[in-house]
Motif scaffolding. Structure first.
Motif, PDB file in Angstrom:
ATOM      1  N   ARG A 307     -17.947  -6.709   0.125  1.00  0.00           N
ATOM      2  CA  ARG A 307     -17.321  -7.310  -1.061  1.00  0.00           C
ATOM      3  C   ARG A 307     -18.104  -8.556  -1.453  1.00  0.00           C
ATOM      4  NH1 ARG A 307     -16.031 -12.438   0.854  1.00  0.00           N
ATOM      5  NH2 ARG A 307     -16.002 -12.279   3.110  1.00  0.00           N
ATOM      6  N   ALA A 313     -14.745  -5.252  -4.326  1.00  0.00           N
ATOM      7  CA  ALA A 313     -15.544  -4.286  -3.560  1.00  0.00           C
ATOM      8  C   ALA A 313     -16.912  -4.180  -4.217  1.00  0.00           C
ATOM      9  CB  ALA A 313     -14.843  -2.929  -3.563  1.00  0.00           C
ATOM     10  N   SER A 326     -11.704  -6.619   4.444  1.00  0.00           N
ATOM     11  CA  SER A 326     -12.703  -7.343   3.645  1.00  0.00           C
ATOM     12  C   SER A 326     -13.697  -8.122   4.496  1.00  0.00           C
ATOM     13  CB  SER A 326     -11.995  -8.299   2.685  1.00  0.00           C
ATOM     14  OG  SER A 326     -11.312  -9.321   3.391  1.00  0.00           O
TER      15      SER A 326
END
Ligand SMILES: Cc1cc2nc3c(=O)[nH]c(=O)nc-3n(C[C@H](O)[C@H](O)[C@H](O)COP(=O)(O)OP(=O)(O)OC[C@H]3O[C@@H](n4cnc5c(N)ncnc54)[C@H](O)[C@@H]3O)c2cc1C
Length: 430
Positions: A307, A313, A326
């Motif tokens: 990300r 993303a 993440s």
């Protein structure tokens, strides 16, 4: 109405839903089990070491709602235990219903036992809908994936000691699915120090009633109990296999360290039950979570997405990531930090506002940028990031980011012009 779908109802998904709903959007949160909070139903340690700073930064930024709950439902506050200062422990049995009530008050539509298994794309850079295991399509203007990094069961069988029947209950509710991979991205997997995949979760819950009266009284009075282990039961090798670098310290191998989170949180990945019962005070000990805590624990960091610092993303416009999904982040505070930013930016993207990037003058912003940059380095897969210890807490101290006075922390946020930014409508910030 403009809509955001959040996939996964752990701390990061809940935080994303709170921020998107506070920005005035319709929010649907899909959770595959029957409980919110995911791994937040175990754990409970907050405000330890640099998490204190991060908590107060989030509060100053306007993401106060979830910390209000964990603070209010603390069993103990301002506790020191080996390697950690000023910790608070929330009651892991009582926080989930309170968070559920908050989301309902904010108008978030909660869909339990709704497992997302696929996506429909609109061109290369946008998701149009996610698809449930029952085949229903949920369209939205933006999506936040917060499905965590544990399970499915196959990963625990292959890289752990088998399914240990943890709080995520894969066999009952179905496996985690990586939505980022369904969207065409490639996830990364962590490695243990010995090179095998994943990392063991670092603690178990014991039923307090099964501890001796003396031990239980001490735990409830002080919040912590440290019980030395006889030499023959010390296993230092287990430390290297844990997720939690902040607890990979000798005292966690030499002692049984218990923390009062409503249950007795035992700060080790797993412990042979027969051996455990040989220690004074533990003669009747019994695991609550994972149910097979005598043999193993869940394996984590099996599907981390890439990300940017806005939590988008990689390569997508309307698809955001938060929590363990993440980055190699450990912790409830870290999940709330990343989830809040992902939810806020998903709303900003839908409303046409500028996306927010937290500055590196704040620990919260620095962690996000640092963890991203670290992925370019050689030993990237063996690193984990938490405000609570290990290399990132050392960095906080070096860079003067570690503060324990809430007024000074607020001032720092004020200096960036970001006080209550999360409470301002994202479309006014252009
Ligand atoms: C035993 C243990 C103890 C811990 N102790 C602490 C502690 O004391 N303090 C601390 O700060 N941190 C602790 N942690 C770490 C912390 O709990 C996690 O890092 C954090 O809560 C992760 O949050 P998350 O939202 O990213 O992921 P998760 O909590 O894993 O949430 C992901 C959610 O997504 C759902 N989901 C997955 N796939 C799908 C799908 N396809 N469709 C719909 N839903 C899906 C899952 O059911 C789950 O509810 C502990 C972790 C463990 C395992």
């Amino acid at each position: 109405m403009q809509r955001i779908v959040v996939i996964g109802g752990g701390w990061s998904g809940v935080a994303a839903a709170v921020r998107a709903a506070a920005a005035g959007l319709e929010v649907i949160l899909c959770e595959k089990t029957d409980l919110l909070l995911g791994l937040g139903n175990v754990g409970g340690i907050m405000r330890n070491n640099g998490r204190f700073t991060a908590t107060e930064e989030n509060i100053a930024l306007g993401a106060d709602e979830l910390f209000e709950i964990t603070d209010r439902l603390a069993t103990h506050r301002n506790v020191d235990f080996p390697g950690h200062e000023h910790a608070a422990f929330y009651d892991v049995a009582l926080v989930e219903p309170e968070v559920r009530r908050l989301l309902k008050r904010l108008g978030v539509e909660l869909r339990f036992m709704t497992r997302i298994t696929d996506v429909r794309k609109e061109g290369e850079k946008r998701l149009a809908a996610v698809i449930t295991a029952d085949g229903e399509e949920l369209e939205a203007d933006a999506f936040v994936e917060t499905t965590g990094s544990s399970g499915p069961m196959g990963n625990c069988l292959r890289y752990g000691n088998g399914c240990s029947m943890c709080v995520l209950r894969c066999p009952a509710f179905g496996p985690r699915v990586s939505i980022a991979e369904r969207a065409g991205l490639t996830d990364i997997m962590a490695c243990k120090a010995n090179g095998t995949r994943g990392a063991f979760s670092g603690s178990c819950k014991l039923d307090k009633r099964t501890l001796s009266r003396k031990l239980r009284r001490k735990l409830e009075k002080d919040g912590v109990a440290v019980v030395p282990l006889p030499e023959r039961l010390i296993n230092r090798e287990k430390l290297a296999r844990k997720v939690c670098r902040q607890y990979a310290l000798d005292p966690y191998a030499e002692n049984l360290i218990l923390i009062d989170t409503g249950y007795a949180k035992l700060m080790t990945s797993y412990f042979n039950l027969e051996d455990l019962r040989q220690v004074e005070g533990f003669e009747n000990a019994r695991f609550i979570d994972p149910y097979a805590g005598g043999k193993g624990n869940s394996v984590r960091y099996m599907a981390v997405g890439l990300r940017d610092d806005y939590m988008r993303a990689r390569g997508f416009e309307n698809f955001f990531l938060g929590g363990e999904k993440s980055g190699f982040f450990i912790g409830h505070t870290e999940a709330i930090t990343t989830g809040s930013l992902a939810g806020y930016n998903a709303a900003a993207q839908v409303l046409g506002g500028a996306l927010l990037r937290l500055p590196e003058s704040l620990a919260t912003g620095d962690l996000l940028a640092f963890a991203n940059a670290a992925l370019e380095e050689e030993n990237a897969l063996d690193r984990r990031f938490t405000f609570a210890g290990g290399e990132y807490f050392a960095r906080m101290k070096e860079r003067g980011l570690y503060l324990t006075d809430p007024r000074l922390i607020r001032k720092r946020v004020e200096a960036e012009g970001l006080c209550d930014v999360y409470k301002r409508p994202p479309d006014v910030i252009k």
